[in-house]
Every structure is written in structure tokens, then in C-alpha cells.
Scaffold this active site. Structure first.
Site, PDB file in Angstrom:
ATOM      1  N   HIS A 180      49.497  41.168  45.454  1.00 33.88           N
ATOM      2  CA  HIS A 180      50.451  42.662  46.405  1.00 33.88           C
ATOM      3  C   HIS A 180      49.960  42.011  47.680  1.00 33.88           C
ATOM      4  O   HIS A 180      50.603  42.146  48.820  1.00 33.88           O
ATOM      5  CB  HIS A 180      49.445  43.613  45.627  1.00 33.88           C
ATOM      6  CG  HIS A 180      50.052  44.095  44.116  1.00 33.88           C
ATOM      7  ND1 HIS A 180      50.283  43.069  43.610  1.00 33.88           N
ATOM      8  CD2 HIS A 180      50.956  45.009  44.209  1.00 33.88           C
ATOM      9  CE1 HIS A 180      51.139  44.102  42.714  1.00 33.88           C
ATOM     10  NE2 HIS A 180      51.124  45.086  43.186  1.00 33.88           N
ATOM     11  N   HIS A 234      41.409  44.253  42.155  1.00 32.93           N
ATOM     12  CA  HIS A 234      40.809  43.040  43.537  1.00 32.93           C
ATOM     13  C   HIS A 234      39.343  43.590  43.199  1.00 32.93           C
ATOM     14  O   HIS A 234      39.505  44.909  43.900  1.00 32.93           O
ATOM     15  CB  HIS A 234      41.676  42.887  44.052  1.00 32.93           C
ATOM     16  CG  HIS A 234      43.024  42.125  43.519  1.00 32.93           C
ATOM     17  ND1 HIS A 234      43.097  41.018  43.219  1.00 32.93           N
ATOM     18  CD2 HIS A 234      44.324  42.663  43.554  1.00 32.93           C
ATOM     19  CE1 HIS A 234      44.137  40.339  42.427  1.00 32.93           C
ATOM     20  NE2 HIS A 234      45.047  41.681  42.840  1.00 32.93           N
TER      21      HIS A 234
END
Length: 336
Positions: A180, A234
């Protein structure tokens, strides 16, 4: 269309029409490999989604991978594509219409944007597959067998997982780098450079509004990157690495089709690879002796906007817009 306007001014000039058609065909052949390559890269990006990559061993006592699994992400994949791909295309097209109205500029900006996204996507996917870093929510995905303990010497493997959804398992070891982050900075970063070039951000005159407009897309990319840590998808290192990768690729792709942001002709794309037999160079401040953007390198002489690419039936108004850069109250093309 630009081509129709051009031919309507020369209804009897069949030789010119045949020459222009031949040049269009040459341009198509010249840039076809670019489009094929970028589309192929995009296909590779999607094909790697279901590849079983390397999976690092882990510890059930590792607190960095014990976060909850977020079923609903703040920025799902479909929203990422709208943010990183669709919005830059729309904004670049609108900017093109407001400023130079050139089909060639739209072609280069679209090709550069897709190149940026496809390169960033493929590099990110290969890095994820080969690195195999567990996500912060790995244990929630894995659902280890009750009572699992680390061996006295060593770590555990995915053999202790009871998760039956293979897509969740495959994605559990794809933490580094953040996709992303890399894609949002690759798309919105390219848009940022595009806007900066159109507004001559680095014209050594200093305009705060131009800086804010140029930085806004990067702020959006930053928010997307931060959301990945909020969803526990993440680690912060993944986000930083993905962001740096995306912005680097964005600038690399931008410079393939546009001059430096410090160039007096930063608002113009590079000339087509197929030169005209009798090139008609669109006048710039540098070409008619203006002092606002003095020519600093030979690169500035090699920018051309072909007639068939400019969406205007009469080139004179566009020339007048360019010459406004020399007037006390005028502003160069691309200024907001």
C-alpha cells in the site's frame, strides 16, 4: 479532436494528411513496446498475488506478531487503486486541460504513471515473496495449535497453524515492504511531480501555494502508509521501506518522459521519438528571449508539442499564454 482541427484547416492538402498519418503510425510503433512492457509488468504484479513465497520461522512468544487481525481495513485494495491510479489520471487530465491542452502530454503522463505503478508493484511483490517477513497479525491469522510452545533450540514453522483459508495464510508472510505504501507513493508521487512541473515549483521565485499543491498528493500517500500500521498489517520498517521505494520509482518514471523540475520547460513533456520532417516547436519564454525562465541547458531546446497533439484550432492564443510569462502581471503556463 486536435487531429480533426488540424486537418480541417487543410482540407485539400492530402500530402500533409498522408505524411501525418505515417508519422502517427511510426509513433504508435515507437511507443508500443513501452505500453506492452508496462501492461506486462502489471500482469506479473497480479499473478504474484497467489504465489507461495518464503515463510520465515517464528516464535509464539514474539510480541511483534501478536496483534489482532483486522477484517475490515481502513484502505482496502479497491480504495488503494482509486487513490493511486484513478485519482492521478483524473487530476492529470484536468491539469492538462487547464494548462497546455496537449494530447501528447496526456499520453506521456498516463504512460509514466502506469510505468511507476507497475514497476513499484512488481518490485514490491518480489521483495515480499523472497523476504517472507511475518505480519504483525501473524499469530491471529495462523491460529496455532492450543498449547504450542517454542522448541528449546529453534523456532516454529507454519506446521502449527490451524488456519484453513490459504489466502489469509499466504498473505501472512508478506509484510516487507508495504505494498500500500509503495503503490500510493508511486501513484501520488508521480502526480506530485507532474503538478510541480506544470507550476514551475523550482523557478527560484518562491510561491507557497505551489508548494502546498505539489505536496498534497504526498500527504495523501503518507496517510495511506500510516493506515497500514493502524490496521496492524505492517511493521513501521515495512512502511518506511515501501514509501521510499514508491517515491524513488515515481521520480524515475517521471524523468523518463519529462525534464527536470528546475527546467524552464518543466511544464512540457519530452518530444516524441519520431521527429517531424519540418518540426514546429511551440514557442517558450526561452525561445523568444524572455528573462523569466532563462535557458539553462541544451535539454530545454529539445521539447516539442506537435500540432496534432494540441487541442486548439488556432495556435495563436496558446502562444499568447506562453508570452504572458514576460509581463509584470502574467504567469507562465502551469501556474495555479
Amino acid at each position: 479532436m486536435a487531429g480533426g482541427n488540424f486537418f480541417s484547416r487543410n482540407p485539400t492538402n492530402t500530402t500533409t494528411k498522408r505524411t501525418d498519418n505515417k508519422r502517427r503510425l511510426k509513433l504508435l510503433k515507437s511507443y508500443a513496446p513501452d505500453w506492452v512492457l508496462t501492461i506486462t509488468l502489471a500482469g506479473i504484479f497480479y499473478a504474484l498475488n497467489n504465489v507461495h513465497g518464503f515463510r520465515r520461522e517464528f516464535s509464539v512468544n514474539d510480541e511483534s506478531i501478536r496483534f489482532p487481525y483486522a477484517v475490515h481495513e481502513r484502505v482496502p485494495d479497491w480504495a488503494l487503486y482509486l487513490i493511486a491510479l484513478v485519482s492521478p489520471i483524473v487530476i492529470q487530465l484536468c491539469t492538462n486541460i487547464i494548462t497546455i491542452r496537449s494530447f501528447w502530454d496526456f499520453h506521456n503522463s498516463l504512460l509514466g504513471l502506469i510505468l511507476s505503478l507497475s514497476m513499484a508493484g512488481v518490485i514490491t511483490q518480489f521483495s515480499k515473496i523472497t523476504t517472507g517477513r511475518p505480519r504483525p497479525d501473524l499469530l491471529s491469522r495462523c491460529i496455532p495449535i492450543s498449547g504450542s510452545q517454542d522448541p528449546t533450540y529453534g523456532l516454529l514453522t507454519d506446521a502449527i497453524c490451524t488456519q484453513t483459508d490459504q489466502s489469509i495464510m499466504i498473505d501472512g508472510w508478506r509484510s516487507f515492504p508495504s505494498g500500500h505504501s509503495s503503490l500510493s507513493f508511486a501513484g501520488l508521487g508521480f502526480l506530485s511531480f507532474y503538478l510541480a512541473g506544470k507550476m514551475h515549483l523550482f523557478d527560484k521565485r518562491g510561491h507557497t501555494h505551489k508548494a502546498w499543491i505539489s505536496v498534497t498528493p504526498l500527504a495523501g500517500a503518507t496517510l495511506v502508509a500510516i493506515s497500514r500500521t493502524m490496521d496492524y498489517r505492517h511493521h513501521f520498517q515495512d512502511v518506511v521501506a515501501g514509501s521510499l521505494l514508491g517515491i524513488f520509482i515515481a521520480y524515475f518514471a517521471y524523468r523518463q518522459y519529462y525534464p527536470s523540475l528546475a527546467s524552464p520547460t518543466s511544464h512540457l513533456p519530452y518530444s516524441p521519438r519520431v521527429p517531424r520532417d519540418e518540426p514546429e516547436v511551440l514557442p517558450t519564454v526561452a525561445s523568444h528571449g524572455g528573462s523569466r525562465y532563462p535557458r539553462e541547458s541544451e535539454e530545454d531546446e529539445n521539447v516539442e508539442l506537435i500540432n496534432s497533439a494540441v487541442h486548439k484550432s488556432d495556435p495563436e492564443p496558446l502562444k499568447e499564454i506562453w508570452q504572458q510569462g514576460d509581463s509584470p502581471t502574467g504567469s507562465p503556463v502551469g501556474h495555479a
